[in-house]
Structures are given as C-alpha cells and as structure tokens.
Design an enzyme around this catalytic site. Structure first.
Site, mmCIF file in Angstrom:
data_model
loop_
_atom_site.group_PDB
_atom_site.id
_atom_site.type_symbol
_atom_site.label_atom_id
_atom_site.label_comp_id
_atom_site.label_asym_id
_atom_site.label_seq_id
_atom_site.Cartn_x
_atom_site.Cartn_y
_atom_site.Cartn_z
ATOM 1 N N LYS A 34 -60.739 -87.589 -65.241
ATOM 2 C CA LYS A 34 -59.816 -88.711 -65.467
ATOM 3 C C LYS A 34 -58.354 -88.413 -65.092
ATOM 4 C CE LYS A 34 -62.700 -91.148 -68.749
ATOM 5 N NZ LYS A 34 -63.143 -91.157 -70.148
ATOM 6 N N GLY A 94 -67.782 -85.786 -65.446
ATOM 7 C CA GLY A 94 -67.388 -86.684 -66.525
ATOM 8 C C GLY A 94 -65.876 -86.732 -66.703
ATOM 9 N N SER A 95 -65.462 -86.889 -67.980
ATOM 10 C CA SER A 95 -64.066 -87.231 -68.273
ATOM 11 C C SER A 95 -63.024 -86.220 -67.801
ATOM 12 C CB SER A 95 -63.892 -87.419 -69.783
ATOM 13 O OG SER A 95 -64.815 -88.363 -70.236
ATOM 14 N N VAL A 96 -63.409 -84.968 -67.521
ATOM 15 C CA VAL A 96 -62.397 -84.023 -67.030
ATOM 16 C C VAL A 96 -61.803 -84.494 -65.712
ATOM 17 C CG1 VAL A 96 -63.018 -81.863 -68.169
ATOM 18 C CG2 VAL A 96 -64.246 -82.552 -66.129
#
Lengths: 576, 89
Positions: A298, A294-296
């Site tokens: 980005k 997930g967002s880690v």
C-alpha cells in the site's frame, strides 16, 4: 720344420677365422646398438621415463568464505583420499582384508571390486578421510594403494546460513547458493609438474614446472553477512515459525546506506555438514520464493497518489460504508472507517482508501511506480536462482486488477525485493541494488522525489506509533513500517491460508537498517502480519541496532529518570 | 712433444675435476631438493592443521555455544527492555 711350417699356415688361417667371427659379432652388436640407440630411441626413452618421470598434480584448495567480520563461513581442509591399483592387489587378499577393516569397508565387496576391475589403472575406494586415519592405512605398507590430497568443505555456521551460502558436491563444485553463484571465483586451478622419482617412489627432482599449469589457489570471498546478526535473526524467525506452526518463513536485513545484506534467514533450513536430502530446506526462499504481498504494497500505491500532486498526506478520502464495488468485485474494509486521511489509510490499512486513490490515477502510473521500485525485476543481487517476481504489464489490467494491485494482490514479490523497495523510503528516494559481497556497493539512483520519500517515512512511522501496542515497536528507537496479511492463492481461488509480512526500518530520522519478514501459512487464531511477522521484525531490529551501535533516538526512559527517582544526590554524572 | 703431453695431462685432470664437481653438485642438488620436498610437505601439514584449528575455533566461538555457556555456566541473561538504560550525552 715341416711340421712347424704346417702349423704356421694353420695359425694364420685360424686368426683369419677368429677375426671374421669377431667381426661378425661386432657387426651384430653394432646393428643391435643402432636399432636400439637410433631407431628405437624414442620407444626406449619413453619406457625409461615412464618408470621414473611422472606428472604429478599440485592440489589446490577452494577459497574460504568469510562473514563481514572475518569469521569463516565455509572453509576447506586437506583430507586424504585412498585409491587402489586393482591389478597389484590380486595376490595380497589377506592384506586387503586389513585394509577394508581400517577403512570400514566391506571386505568381500572390496575383493569383488578388485577382481572385476583388475584392468583399471586407478580407482578411489574411500574419499576424504582424516590424515590420522590415512596414517594407519599407510602403516599397512601395501603395494598398489595410493593416496591423493583432496579437500573437504566445512560450514561452521551450519543451518543458520545454509541456504544462503549453499554447498559443494563431492568434486568440490558449487551446487547451491553463493557457493554456486561465485563458483568461478572460489575455485582454484590445480597445477601440474613433471618430476623424477627414484626406485622407492620418492620424488628426487623437478624437471619442469610449466608456468601455464602453475597451481592457482581459489580466491577468498568476504560476504556482507554479519554472523552475529544472522544468528539472532535465525533464532527469531525459527521461534516464530515454530510457534505459529507456519510452513516456511524468510527475513532479510539490509544496511540502508550500502545495500549490503547483513542477514538473510529462511525456514526450513538444513545442515550443510550432513546429508542434503531435505529438499524443502535447500532453497534460499528470501530470493527464490515469490508470493502476493498484500498490504505491505500500500505505501507504494500512496507514492503514486502523492506523485500525482492531487493529494497530500492530509488529503481526505471517504471510505464509507466499508464496502466498495469496482467492476463487479466488492472491496471490503475491516469496518467502516469513514473519512480517512492518506496517513490514516496506511495506519488502518484501508483497502477501499488505496483503491479509490489509484483508480483516479491511471493504470500506467501505478505500474510505473511499482516498476521503479524494482517489482517484477531481479533485484540485481546476482544470486543464482533469484526470482524476478511477477508484475503484469498495465495493458493487461482490468479495472478490478488495478484495484487489487493497489492492495498488493495480482503481483508477486520476493522478501528481498520488499526489503530493497522499503530501503528507498529510508534512503531519500534512491534505489540501490542489494549485494551479498562486503564493500561491493552498487550505484544508487533516484527513483522518487526525496520529499515524497520523507512524507512516506513519516506516514509509516505513524503506522507503528498510532497503533496501541503495535508489535513492531522497539524500546528507545523510532520505527517506520507496514504490515501485510495476504490470502494465499491456490487452485480455484484464494484459500484460508495467509502470508503474514512486515517491512520497515529504524531509526526514522536517519535509518540504518531495513528488515523485511514474511511468514507463510501461520496456523491458528493469529495470522495477521501485525501479530506474526511484526514481533520477528522487532526482535531482529532490536538486536541489529544494538550490534551496529546505533544511538537511540526515542528515549522512553533515560538514566536521569531512574537516578532522579532513586538517588536524589548523585545525578551529576548523568546527562553530561 | 713434451709440451703436448703436458697439455693432455692437464686437460685430463681438468676433465676429471669437472666430472667430479658435477657429481658433487648433482648430489648437492638432490639433497637440497629433498629438503624443499620435506619443507613443502610440512607446509601442507601446517596448512591442514591451520584449517583444522580454524574449524575448531569457529565451533568454540559459535553463537550457539556462547549462548549456552553464558546462560548455563555463567548464569547470564539478556536484560529485559525495562532494565536497559540509555545515557544521553
């Protein structure tokens, strides 16, 4: 006279007869002697030696595993194993009962074993008892009972380090974890020597100590793990996993400067000194279990944007109206954020923002950035059973995959990979493979421009600082990092379960520690990485910086403030 | 003749002397060997005790126990964030 003459004749005849008889005897003796001494020599010699000359094993212990400060984490102690020669016990069953009682065995079963296997030369009946108990067995003074030295492995750190260190089986062979990874290093070679024993079985002389079979004790292993930090990290993780009723969790602490793994904790765990049937706890999830992060991820997509030179951290991307269609799939943001700078894309964790950034860049570039950071490849820690994660090749990406990869879906990572990748930002753009061994530092190599690493570090510190009451915040130190909250894929699509994660480092100016935390399937209202994983990060980081004596770099309140307010006269000794 | 028998007697004496010293040395060897055996046994026992003591020590200094003793017997606790002061040099 005639008589005497007659006698004389008789005498010489008799002498001849006696001589002949004696000669016969002598021949018999000589032949017998020849057959024994010359023809049968080998047989009799070996028979004689069998009764006095024995080969005995010289037992050696397995090497000890220490933490970085010399605290033992796995060590072997000498124990006694009791074995029997069944044939010699057949006629002393009354004593066998006593033996069974001392050893806490079933007497009838033991008798049955003795009768059914009476031809066996040797068999163990009880392994690894304490020397004290062995003494009371010896006191029974039984013929046909033998003792051998064997070693028992003991793990003083218990469940705190269980799935990292692993354990050995009954034959002292490493089965899991580092015990298995470094089995050859830890295992000694037991030696053999030939000795002469007297009638009582006492060794009276060494005949031959074969150099080739000399005993070589196992070598010790000094891990990079710091037991104190490991304990603190374990408690923090266990507390969070319990509080959120999560299925599992992992956390990894890396030393930025050396790539040494200072702590690696997992939930669930198990007791390595007890029985090991709890299969769920055996895996070192930090390196074996993979998940969509997930967002880690980005920040790595932002690296790709900065490398293209078309963007700076201040470049603006329009994310309105909070929905964005790519290739038939609609990407959502939490709300309509409007125009966002690259910094704010990370602060707000905008899915649309990163998607728009990477879709302009080409698939190969994003893949290349992820690949350079080590995703989809084994981290190089050498841990047996380590997973390489999964990063599909860019040839196979559809446009929707391209956008999904930018926000951390369609690829899988381990918690250790995440920690290693974040340490690149903290280490001026250089990747260094992590290690479990103290001082065994791997070469680092530049994988991104140090300038971009510095920009990312600054952006990630905004992520923590710009959010009011961010749970990754720790007093007196600056922190950089990113949360992640990913839906867990199950059969037929994404479920309502989440993977909450946080990865970051501190202090921002000259980072010492990287911590990555992932918590699998927290229940209840709180499932965002910022609420579940970030507090664990903060607690571990706080303890780690204190244990390593890292100077505080962001003072919220100094002694001067306090003494200035409370003691107007005595401020001279402060702020030297 | 006289000389020859003299040599014989001398050699016999030497032979007996050698044999006796051999037996004596053999005995000496066995005794010393028995000594090394018991010393080696002692070494094994001391090693075993060392390992046991190491285990005992690591149990006594385990973080669990230290935390428990600090909290319960010594009434200690971790300082709150607000109580931590940083001295700047």
């Amino acid at each position: 006279m005639r008589q005497s003459q007659h006698k004389q004749v008789n005498i010489s005849l008799r002498i001849a007869i006696v001589m002949a008889f004696l000669l016969c005897c002598f021949v018999v003796v000589a032949v017998r002697a020849f057959s024994i001494q010359i023809r049968g020599a080998e047989f009799y010699q070996s028979q004689g030696e069998k009764r006095h000359v024995r080969e005995v094993e010289i037992p050696v212990s397995r090497g000890t595993i220490y933490d970085r400060n010399g605290e033992p984490l796995a060590l072997s102690t000498a124990m006694v194993s009791v074995g029997i020669v069944p044939g010699q016990l057949l006629d002393q069953f009354s004593k066998v009962e006593q033996l069974a009682e001392v050893l806490d065995l079933d007497a009838d079963e033991l008798k049955q074993v003795i009768t059914s296997r009476k031809d066996r030369q040797f068999l163990f009946i009880k392994r690894r008892i304490t020397p004290m108990l062995a003494d009371s067995v010896k006191a029974l003074n039984m013929k046909g009972v033998e003792f051998r030295t064997e070693f028992k492995r003991f793990y003083p750190a218990g469940e705190i380090l269980a799935n990292v260190v692993g354990f050995t089986d009954v034959e002292d062979v490493g089965q899991e974890g580092l015990e298995r990874t470094y089995d050859n290093w830890l295992t000694g070679t037991s030696g053999k020597k030939t000795v002469v024993k007297d009638l009582l079985g006492q060794v009276v002389a060494d005949i031959d100590v074969d150099e080739l079979e000399a005993a070589k004790p196992g070598k010790d292993l000094h891990l990079s793990i710091d037991r104190r930090l490991q304990y603190a990290a374990y408690l923090a993780l266990k507390k969070a996993v319990y509080k959120h009723q999560a299925v599992s969790g992992s956390a990894v602490v890396l030393d930025v400067k050396t790539g040494e793994i200072l702590a690696m904790v997992n939930q669930p765990s198990f007791n390595p000194n007890g029985n090991k049937e709890n299969n769920e706890g055996l895996r070192n999830r930090s390196v074996t279990d993979i998940y969509e992060p997930g967002s880690v991820m980005k920040p790595f997509a932002v690296v790709a944007a900065l490398e293209s030179a078309e963007y700076t951290p201040q470049s603006v991307v329009n994310t309105s109206p909070g929905e964005y269609e790519v290739d038939g799939f609609v990407i959502h943001d939490f709300k309509d954020y409007g125009e966002l700078s690259l910094v704010d894309i990370l602060v707000k964790s905008s899915n649309i923002g990163v998607a728009k950034l990477v879709l302009d860049l080409g698939k190969e570039h994003l893949w290349d950035v992820y690949h350079r950071f080590g995703f989809g490849q084994s981290s190089g820690s050498g841990f047996m059973g380590e997973s390489a994660g999964y990063l599909p090749h860019h040839d196979r990406w559809r446009t929707a995959d391209h956008a999904a990869l930018s926000r951390g879906y369609n690829l899988s990572v381990t918690t250790l990979q995440l920690a290693s990748a974040y340490s690149v930002f903290a280490n001026q753009g250089r990747y260094r493979a992590p290690t479990f061994i103290k001082g065994n530092i791997n070469e680092d190599k530049a994988i991104i421009d140090p300038m971009i690493a510095a920009q990312l570090t600054d952006m990630l510190s905004h992520v923590v600082n710009d959010t009011e009451g961010h749970k990754a915040f720790i007093p007196n130190y600056s922190v950089a990092g990113k949360t992640g909250t990913a839906r867990i894929a199950e059969k037929g699509g994404y479920s309502d379960k989440y993977m909450s994660s946080f990865a970051g480092f501190s202090p921002v100016e000259s980072p010492r520690l990287v911590v990555a935390v992932s918590i699998n399937d927290p229940k209840g209202e709180e499932y965002y990485g910022g609420l579940v994983a970030a507090p664990v990060f903060a607690e571990i980081m706080k303890t780690g910086l204190r244990l390593l004596n890292v100077p505080a770099d962001q003072l919220n309140r100094t002694l001067a403030d306090v003494t200035g307010a409370e003691n107007t006269t005595g401020a001279a000794h402060v702020n030297e | 003749m006289n000389m020859q028998s003299g040599i014989t007697v001398l050699l016999a004496c030497v032979l007996i002397g050698v044999l006796v010293s051999y037996v004596y040395k053999q005995n000496e060897t066995r005794k010393l060997f028995a000594q090394t055996q018991s010393i080696e046994k002692e070494k094994l026992e001391l090693n075993a005790e060392y390992a046991r003591l190491q285990i005992e020590k690591s149990t006594l200094v385990s973080n669990n126990r230290i935390e428990q003793v600090a909290r319960e017997q010594l009434n200690m606790k971790l300082p709150e964030d607000e109580q931590v002061l940083v001295i700047v040099r």
